[in-house]
Design an enzyme around this catalytic site. Structure first.
Site, PDB file in Angstrom:
ATOM      1  N   GLU A  18       0.840  -1.204   0.000  1.00 34.77           N
ATOM      2  CA  GLU A  18       0.000   0.000   0.000  1.00 34.77           C
ATOM      3  C   GLU A  18       0.870   1.248   0.000  1.00 34.77           C
ATOM      4  OE1 GLU A  18      -3.268  -0.349  -1.062  1.00 34.77           O
ATOM      5  OE2 GLU A  18      -3.465  -1.705   0.640  1.00 34.77           O
ATOM      6  N   SER A 113     -11.337   0.910  -5.740  1.00 34.27           N
ATOM      7  CA  SER A 113     -11.015   1.410  -7.079  1.00 34.27           C
ATOM      8  C   SER A 113     -12.184   1.571  -8.022  1.00 34.27           C
ATOM      9  CB  SER A 113      -9.991   0.486  -7.730  1.00 34.27           C
ATOM     10  OG  SER A 113      -8.839   1.203  -7.932  1.00 34.27           O
ATOM     11  N   ASP A 159      -4.003   0.885  -9.416  1.00 35.22           N
ATOM     12  CA  ASP A 159      -5.434   0.652  -9.590  1.00 35.22           C
ATOM     13  C   ASP A 159      -5.789   0.373 -11.044  1.00 35.22           C
ATOM     14  OD1 ASP A 159      -5.425   1.227  -6.961  1.00 35.22           O
ATOM     15  OD2 ASP A 159      -6.541   3.107  -7.098  1.00 35.22           O
TER      16      ASP A 159
HETATM   17  P1  ADP Z   1     -12.195   4.668  -5.148  1.00 30.73           P
HETATM   18  O1  ADP Z   1     -11.491   4.593  -6.443  1.00 30.73           O
HETATM   19  O2  ADP Z   1     -11.418   4.072  -4.013  1.00 30.73           O
HETATM   20  O3  ADP Z   1     -13.590   4.137  -5.191  1.00 30.73           O
HETATM   21  P2  ADP Z   1     -11.923   7.500  -5.626  1.00 30.73           P
HETATM   22  O4  ADP Z   1     -12.119   8.717  -4.757  1.00 30.73           O
HETATM   23  O5  ADP Z   1     -10.612   7.302  -6.269  1.00 30.73           O
HETATM   24  O6  ADP Z   1     -12.330   6.220  -4.755  1.00 30.73           O
HETATM   25  O7  ADP Z   1     -13.013   7.515  -6.773  1.00 30.73           O
HETATM   26  C1  ADP Z   1     -14.382   7.677  -6.456  1.00 30.73           C
HETATM   27  C2  ADP Z   1     -14.981   8.703  -7.392  1.00 30.73           C
HETATM   28  O8  ADP Z   1     -15.007   8.182  -8.740  1.00 30.73           O
HETATM   29  C3  ADP Z   1     -16.451   8.999  -7.081  1.00 30.73           C
HETATM   30  O9  ADP Z   1     -16.550   9.994  -6.086  1.00 30.73           O
HETATM   31  C4  ADP Z   1     -16.961   9.466  -8.432  1.00 30.73           C
HETATM   32  O10 ADP Z   1     -16.584  10.825  -8.655  1.00 30.73           O
HETATM   33  C5  ADP Z   1     -16.166   8.616  -9.411  1.00 30.73           C
HETATM   34  N1  ADP Z   1     -16.933   7.415  -9.803  1.00 30.73           N
HETATM   35  C6  ADP Z   1     -16.656   6.130  -9.495  1.00 30.73           C
HETATM   36  N2  ADP Z   1     -17.572   5.276 -10.015  1.00 30.73           N
HETATM   37  C7  ADP Z   1     -18.474   6.049 -10.662  1.00 30.73           C
HETATM   38  C8  ADP Z   1     -19.676   5.780 -11.400  1.00 30.73           C
HETATM   39  N3  ADP Z   1     -20.148   4.539 -11.574  1.00 30.73           N
HETATM   40  N4  ADP Z   1     -20.329   6.846 -11.936  1.00 30.73           N
HETATM   41  C9  ADP Z   1     -19.860   8.101 -11.781  1.00 30.73           C
HETATM   42  N5  ADP Z   1     -18.761   8.407 -11.106  1.00 30.73           N
HETATM   43  C10 ADP Z   1     -18.062   7.414 -10.538  1.00 30.73           C
HETATM   44 MG    MG Z   2      -9.710   5.586  -6.982  1.00 34.25          MG
END
Ligand code: ADP
Ligand code: MG
Length: 356
Positions: A18, A113, A159
């Site tokens: 990590e 991710s 990721d």
């Molecule tokens: P992680 O990758 O750990 O889930 P991140 O902060 O890197 O967290 O990414 C999350 C962000 O990605 C959400 O807040 C949103 O802006 C975007 N996102 C992820 N999946 C979607 C989706 N299915 N539709 C729209 N936006 C998304």
């Molecule tokens: Mg992310």
């Protein structure tokens, strides 16, 4: 010609390694069953119309449209997609307009991710629609550049590589500097992986993540080394010259790389006890040296470790919220979760969910 194109990318859980990826180090992710699926339909214009299923927190349908070549940073979910077409346009790759429908079961901001699953599913669809000649690793780089240059999250390459290349039942042992990787089959006939979302979501943009990265860069500058990858676990005494915070940040990265190598060896010899011990050490290092855990996450890890049949548990992903990953005896994971979840809710007031 204009038939819809449907592509998917799975979320990932990092088993160990990590905050090593932006230090040129090693990581060990695998996929989770949850995935993001996009449906891309060319629309004979220069307009991109995007719809994503509702934001689980705000419960509102998300839609947005823009003209290709006129992407503007909005500071929201749309940047993960706009950023990709903006960068492709910058690279002089001809695109034309399309409608895009996004559906996802990857929880957002939970360290699994969802952002890279979104980028990689979208890039795979663009590759098919516009006959782009990119390898998986090149698509991964484009996804990373989008987060670095457009979204403003200085994430490493793990990721996107995991969402593009990992598959279930095996871990992707990835050297993030050379992008060479090896697929390591997991001994799932002897153990279960348990992934629990703490219910506390994080944000990579700004905040602690970028700060940790800057601290690693500062440590390298003071040590006069190109990146923390250059140090191995036998050279820890070299960190003594650093100010306390930088020393602890660097110590996490150097020892975490070592734990990745040792976890790979333990997997290959089916030594699940050692895997579990390395998970516990990794969690302690993230909690005390890297300081990316939260009291609630520590609580969740502790509750898991108290259960019979648990070999190890740790925070997975960038931290400041998110999920944990645990190794249990074969067939024990659901029983462990059933014990842990109500106790976690009672102690923290948070609602955790089991994902794997
Ligand atoms: P992680 O990758 O750990 O889930 P991140 O902060 O890197 O967290 O990414 C999350 C962000 O990605 C959400 O807040 C949103 O802006 C975007 N996102 C992820 N999946 C979607 C989706 N299915 N539709 C729209 N936006 C998304
Ligand atoms: Mg992310």
């Amino acid at each position: 010609m204009n038939a819809p194109i449907i592509t998917r990318a799975h979320g990932r859980v990092n088993l160990i390694g990590e905050h090593t990826d932006y230090n040129g180090g090693w990581v060990l992710p695998t996929t989770i069953p949850q995935f993001t699926q996009v449906t891309l339909t060319p629309n004979q214009s220069q307009t991109v119309r995007i719809q994503s299923s509702s934001d689980p927190k705000k419960k509102e349908e998300r839609s947005f449209s823009y003209t290709l070549g006129q992407e503007k940073k909005a500071g929201s979910w749309i940047d993960y997609l706009q950023g990709i077409t903006a960068i492709l346009t910058l690279e002089k790759i001809p695109l034309s307009g399309f409608d895009l429908r996004i559906e996802s079961t990857v929880p957002e901001g939970s360290g699994l991710s969802s952002s890279a699953a979104l980028e990689m599913s979208f890039l795979k669809a663009l590759k098919l629609a516009f006959d782009l000649k990119f390898t998986e690793a090149e698509l991964a780089r484009l996804g990373q550049r989008t987060e670095n240059e457009f979204v403003g999250a200085r994430v490493g390459i793990m990721d996107q590589m995991a969402c593009a290349l990992a598959s279930s039942g095996e871990a992707l042992f990835l050297d993030t500097k050379t992008l060479k990787f090896q697929r390591i089959p997991l001994p799932l006939e002897h153990m279960d992986l348990l992934v629990i979302n703490s219910g506390i979501s994080h944000r990579n943009v700004g905040g602690g993540y970028n700060e940790r990265r800057a601290q690693c860069e500062e440590a390298c500058r003071l040590l006069d080394i190109p990146e923390l990858r250059s140090l191995n676990a036998q050279e820890l005494s070299r960190l003594d010259s650093l100010p306390d915070v930088l020393k602890r940040r660097a110590r996490h990265v150097v020892t975490e790389n070592d734990r990745v190598f040792n976890t790979v060896k333990a997997i290959q010899s089916e030594d699940i006890t050692t895997m579990g011990r390395l998970f516990v050490e990794s969690h302690q290092s993230m909690r005390d040296d890297y300081e990316v855990s939260l009291p609630e996450i520590d609580q969740l890890v502790e509750l898991c470790l108290k259960q019979e049949g648990v070999f190890g548990a740790r925070l997975t992903g960038g931290g400041f919220g998110g999920s944990i990953v645990a190794i249990t005896k074969k067939g024990k994971s659901l029983q462990v979760a059933a014990e842990v979840l109500p106790e976690y809710a009672r102690l923290t007031g948070q609602k955790a969910t089991v994902l794997v």
